[in-house]
Design a protein around this motif. Structure first.
Motif, PDB file in Angstrom:
ATOM      1  N   ILE A 164      17.781 -29.058 -34.392  1.00  0.00           N
ATOM      2  CA  ILE A 164      18.929 -28.776 -33.514  1.00  0.00           C
ATOM      3  C   ILE A 164      19.154 -29.974 -32.596  1.00  0.00           C
ATOM      4  CG2 ILE A 164      19.886 -27.250 -31.752  1.00  0.00           C
ATOM      5  CD1 ILE A 164      18.116 -25.023 -32.861  1.00  0.00           C
ATOM      6  N   ASP A 165      20.337 -30.543 -32.658  1.00  0.00           N
ATOM      7  CA  ASP A 165      20.654 -31.731 -31.862  1.00  0.00           C
ATOM      8  C   ASP A 165      21.540 -31.345 -30.671  1.00  0.00           C
ATOM      9  OD1 ASP A 165      21.106 -34.227 -30.865  1.00  0.00           O
ATOM     10  OD2 ASP A 165      22.353 -34.925 -32.533  1.00  0.00           O
ATOM     11  N   ILE A 166      21.030 -31.547 -29.465  1.00  0.00           N
ATOM     12  CA  ILE A 166      21.816 -31.232 -28.264  1.00  0.00           C
ATOM     13  C   ILE A 166      22.013 -32.488 -27.409  1.00  0.00           C
ATOM     14  CG2 ILE A 166      21.122 -28.801 -28.195  1.00  0.00           C
ATOM     15  CD1 ILE A 166      19.141 -29.547 -25.957  1.00  0.00           C
ATOM     16  N   ASP A 167      21.897 -33.661 -28.028  1.00  0.00           N
ATOM     17  CA  ASP A 167      22.057 -34.921 -27.292  1.00  0.00           C
ATOM     18  C   ASP A 167      23.472 -35.079 -26.734  1.00  0.00           C
ATOM     19  OD1 ASP A 167      19.447 -35.666 -27.653  1.00  0.00           O
ATOM     20  OD2 ASP A 167      19.840 -36.865 -29.453  1.00  0.00           O
ATOM     21  N   HIS A 168      24.423 -34.338 -27.308  1.00  0.00           N
ATOM     22  CA  HIS A 168      25.807 -34.454 -26.845  1.00  0.00           C
ATOM     23  C   HIS A 168      26.086 -33.605 -25.610  1.00  0.00           C
ATOM     24  CE1 HIS A 168      25.588 -30.947 -29.503  1.00  0.00           C
ATOM     25  NE2 HIS A 168      26.611 -30.458 -28.833  1.00  0.00           N
TER      26      HIS A 168
END
Length: 223
Positions: free
Chosen positions: A82-86
């Motif tokens: 899960i990518d939440i870097d944005h």
């Protein structure tokens, strides 16, 4: 430096401060109610989950909670794909404060609920009221009235905790005041931070005034 100039610069961070305050308090209240419900259930697993969460969160400083949310959560979620870097800094700020204050609000709700005499439900049943109707019409209003002082104190504490978001680079009032002080090489530092303190004080006064109105309204309803 003129006072009006300092105020105008500091108030540039007010929208972010208020957004943090309102959003995190609302979400922390919802999560706190859910945690209190879990903690009051007879199910051992539910109580265990709630107590583990409360113990961990209440034992972690709010500043560290913000750092864990901002730096630790993306790494943890990325490990499971899960990518939440944005996500924005505001999102992480709200998340960190929500997690921190949900535990305190949960205990405020739970202790208030336990303070209400359970015999009132039996009395309501004896006059033909359903359990659901009795809960919402008798138990909930009394629980809310008992919890109000603790909720007020926690909200005031949250006002001050919003200043901690400087650690993740979010420009709130505190960050604006600090930058202004640095730009003037600290010459007006005392004046800047006194003005900042007075602005926070005004916010707290407004909160206290709002809670007085709420208590007055509840008192009339229960009279």
């Amino acid at each position: 430096m003129k006072t009006i100039k300092i105020i105008s610069v500091v108030l540039r961070g007010l929208p972010n401060t208020l957004t943090l305050l309102v959003a995190s308090f609302f979400l922390a209240t919802v999560l706190g109610i859910f945690l209190a419900w879990l903690n009051l259930r007879k199910n051992r697993l539910a109580r265990g989950i709630a107590r583990l969460y409360l113990g961990l969160v209440r034992g972690t400083p709010p500043l560290l909670m913000l750092l864990l949310a901002y730096y630790g959560l993306p790494v943890l979620l990325k490990s499971i794909g899960i990518d939440i870097d944005h996500w924005t800094r505001m999102t992480f700020g709200i998340l960190g404060l929500t997690i921190g204050w949900s535990a305190y609000l949960s205990e405020a709700f739970r202790s208030a609920y336990l303070s209400v005499d359970p015999g009132q439900l039996e009395a309501a049943r004896s006059v033909g009221m359903s359990d659901r109707h009795s809960f919402w019409q008798i138990i909930v209003p009394q629980t809310a009235m008992i919890a109000l002082p603790n909720i007020e104190n926690l909200l005031i504490g949250l006002v001050k905790a919003t200043s901690l978001v400087y650690v993740i680079g979010l420009y709130d009032m505190y960050n604006q005041a600090t930058n202004l002080s640095n730009q003037t090489s600290g010459v007006y530092q005392l004046k800047i931070f006194i003005i900042l303190a007075l602005i926070y004080w005004v916010i707290v006064l407004l909160i206290e005034w709002g809670f007085r109105l709420i208590r007055g309204h509840y008192a009339k309803m229960m009279a």
